[in-house]
Enzyme design. Structure first.
Site, PDB file in Angstrom:
ATOM      1  N   ASP A 130     -30.225  -9.751 -12.144  1.00 34.41           N
ATOM      2  CA  ASP A 130     -31.318  -8.852 -12.515  1.00 34.41           C
ATOM      3  C   ASP A 130     -31.275  -7.589 -11.659  1.00 34.41           C
ATOM      4  O   ASP A 130     -32.068  -6.671 -11.855  1.00 34.41           O
ATOM      5  CB  ASP A 130     -32.673  -9.546 -12.439  1.00 34.41           C
ATOM      6  CG  ASP A 130     -33.001 -10.121 -11.070  1.00 34.41           C
ATOM      7  OD1 ASP A 130     -32.195  -9.938 -10.138  1.00 34.41           O
ATOM      8  OD2 ASP A 130     -34.066 -10.756 -10.939  1.00 34.41           O
ATOM      9  N   SER A 131     -30.305  -7.529 -10.736  1.00 29.62           N
ATOM     10  CA  SER A 131     -30.006  -6.281 -10.021  1.00 29.62           C
ATOM     11  C   SER A 131     -29.557  -5.196 -10.995  1.00 29.62           C
ATOM     12  O   SER A 131     -29.513  -4.010 -10.633  1.00 29.62           O
ATOM     13  CB  SER A 131     -28.917  -6.512  -8.972  1.00 29.62           C
ATOM     14  OG  SER A 131     -27.851  -7.278  -9.498  1.00 29.62           O
ATOM     15  N   ASP A 170     -29.196 -14.312 -14.517  1.00 32.94           N
ATOM     16  CA  ASP A 170     -30.524 -14.359 -13.913  1.00 32.94           C
ATOM     17  C   ASP A 170     -31.591 -14.417 -14.993  1.00 32.94           C
ATOM     18  O   ASP A 170     -31.525 -13.674 -15.988  1.00 32.94           O
ATOM     19  CB  ASP A 170     -30.770 -13.098 -13.061  1.00 32.94           C
ATOM     20  CG  ASP A 170     -30.405 -13.287 -11.608  1.00 32.94           C
ATOM     21  OD1 ASP A 170     -30.353 -14.433 -11.147  1.00 32.94           O
ATOM     22  OD2 ASP A 170     -30.173 -12.266 -10.923  1.00 32.94           O
ATOM     23  N   LYS A 221     -29.997 -18.598 -13.456  1.00 30.64           N
ATOM     24  CA  LYS A 221     -30.424 -18.634 -12.054  1.00 30.64           C
ATOM     25  C   LYS A 221     -31.895 -18.285 -11.983  1.00 30.64           C
ATOM     26  O   LYS A 221     -32.366 -17.370 -12.673  1.00 30.64           O
ATOM     27  CB  LYS A 221     -29.606 -17.668 -11.186  1.00 30.64           C
ATOM     28  CG  LYS A 221     -30.014 -17.725  -9.694  1.00 30.64           C
ATOM     29  CD  LYS A 221     -29.012 -17.013  -8.794  1.00 30.64           C
ATOM     30  CE  LYS A 221     -29.118 -15.508  -8.869  1.00 30.64           C
ATOM     31  NZ  LYS A 221     -30.426 -14.996  -8.368  1.00 30.64           N
ATOM     32  N   GLU A 242     -35.390 -17.915  -9.196  1.00 31.68           N
ATOM     33  CA  GLU A 242     -35.859 -17.737  -7.831  1.00 31.68           C
ATOM     34  C   GLU A 242     -37.073 -18.619  -7.558  1.00 31.68           C
ATOM     35  O   GLU A 242     -38.046 -18.578  -8.304  1.00 31.68           O
ATOM     36  CB  GLU A 242     -36.236 -16.274  -7.576  1.00 31.68           C
ATOM     37  CG  GLU A 242     -35.071 -15.301  -7.650  1.00 31.68           C
ATOM     38  CD  GLU A 242     -35.499 -13.866  -7.347  1.00 31.68           C
ATOM     39  OE1 GLU A 242     -36.664 -13.655  -6.937  1.00 31.68           O
ATOM     40  OE2 GLU A 242     -34.669 -12.955  -7.526  1.00 31.68           O
ATOM     41  N   GLU A 267     -30.492 -16.095   0.251  1.00 31.89           N
ATOM     42  CA  GLU A 267     -30.421 -14.651   0.484  1.00 31.89           C
ATOM     43  C   GLU A 267     -31.165 -14.250   1.750  1.00 31.89           C
ATOM     44  O   GLU A 267     -32.330 -14.585   1.939  1.00 31.89           O
ATOM     45  CB  GLU A 267     -30.999 -13.872  -0.708  1.00 31.89           C
ATOM     46  CG  GLU A 267     -30.928 -12.364  -0.528  1.00 31.89           C
ATOM     47  CD  GLU A 267     -31.235 -11.571  -1.786  1.00 31.89           C
ATOM     48  OE1 GLU A 267     -31.227 -10.319  -1.715  1.00 31.89           O
ATOM     49  OE2 GLU A 267     -31.455 -12.181  -2.845  1.00 31.89           O
TER      50      GLU A 267
END
Length: 273
Positions: free
Chosen positions: A53-54, A92, A122, A124, A191
């Site tokens: 999602d960067s 993501d 993925k 978070e 991270e």
């Protein structure tokens, strides 16, 4: 294939990553967002490609990862899949598609898998999103966890500083890591946390632990492609190693092209029909 040590052209799968950890082989992971770059990265021998999602930052110019939509992530993942043969492609799940509503989380994950053909998602977070992870896993969709600095929670934390430096937060991270393994995640990203803590987590888990700013004691590393290739010069954290200076190379190449067009040097006699 590059001159690196990768000589195994077999497709990378979630089970192969666990095998890599078991035999002590480090896992290389990098982000990609489009067909052309994914093809180059895959041909170089990358193990895992993360459609991060960067993309919200490096592709769309947003300040945070929060604005990117599910439709946009599916578009990027679909493009990456078309350029990839060997690497495992993980997508993501963007902010707002899984937090707090496990039914919506499952629907979002199914859309990613069906429409993009990505091979895993993925997410978070730890215990807070357990129900969403479990529902997605029950549908047969592989999930990679992500703990430590979780950029989708930037407004909650208010800073991108190193996480889990205090004992209480560190203990929660360890507990969450074990939880993610127990419920069935195939791998975990840590991270921006202290290296000793990351090494401890990697040693206690049987699933692979991939670090970004988490030291060398984990099972693999991930970086954002635009950062490590020097395309994005505005981001220089301690953990980033730049392997190229593409921003300068591209700027100079474009400048030469402009000069050649302005001076009528391009196209020359051999470059026209």
């Amino acid at each position: 294939m590059s001159t690196n040590t990768v000589d195994d052209k077999r497709k990378v799968t979630t089970s192969r990553l666990i095998e890599m950890k078991q035999r002590g082989e480090k896992i290389a992971m990098l982000t990609a967002y489009d067909y052309s770059m994914a093809k180059l990265i895959d041909e170089a021998g990358m193990d895992v490609i993360l459609v991060g999602d960067s993309a919200s930052n490096v592709m769309a110019g947003n300040i945070t990862t929060l604005p990117i939509t599910l439709d946009q992530m599916i578009y990027h993942a679909k493009s990456v899949i078309k350029g990839t043969k060997r690497a495992l492609v993980v997508c993501d799940m963007p902010f707002g598609t899984y937090q707090g509503n496990s039914k919506e989380a499952l629907a979002s994950a199914i859309r990613i898998m069906k429409e993009s053909h990505a091979e895993a998602v993925k997410m978070e977070g730890g215990s807070e999103i357990r129900e969403s992870i479990e529902r997605i896993l029950c549908a047969g969709i592989p999930v990679m966890g992500h703990l430590g600095l979780t950029p989708q929670s930037i407004n909650k934390f208010g800073t991108y500083a190193v996480r889990a430096k205090e004992e209480r937060e560190a203990e929660k991270l360890i507990a969450d890591a074990h939880l993610l393994e127990e419920i069935g995640c195939f791998a975990l990203v840590l991270e921006k946390i202290p290296a000793k803590l990351a090494e401890r987590v990697a040693s206690e888990l049987t699933i692979p632990v991939i670090g970004i700013g988490a030291g060398g004691g984990v099972d693999g590393q991930v970086l954002v492609m635009h950062d490590m290739l020097g395309i994005n010069q505005g981001f220089s954290p301690k953990f980033l190693r730049r392997y190229a200076d593409l921003s300068t190379i591209i700027n100079q190449a474009v400048g030469r092209y402009i000069d050649d067009v302005k001076t009528s040097d391009f196209p020359n006699a051999s470059e026209q029909y």
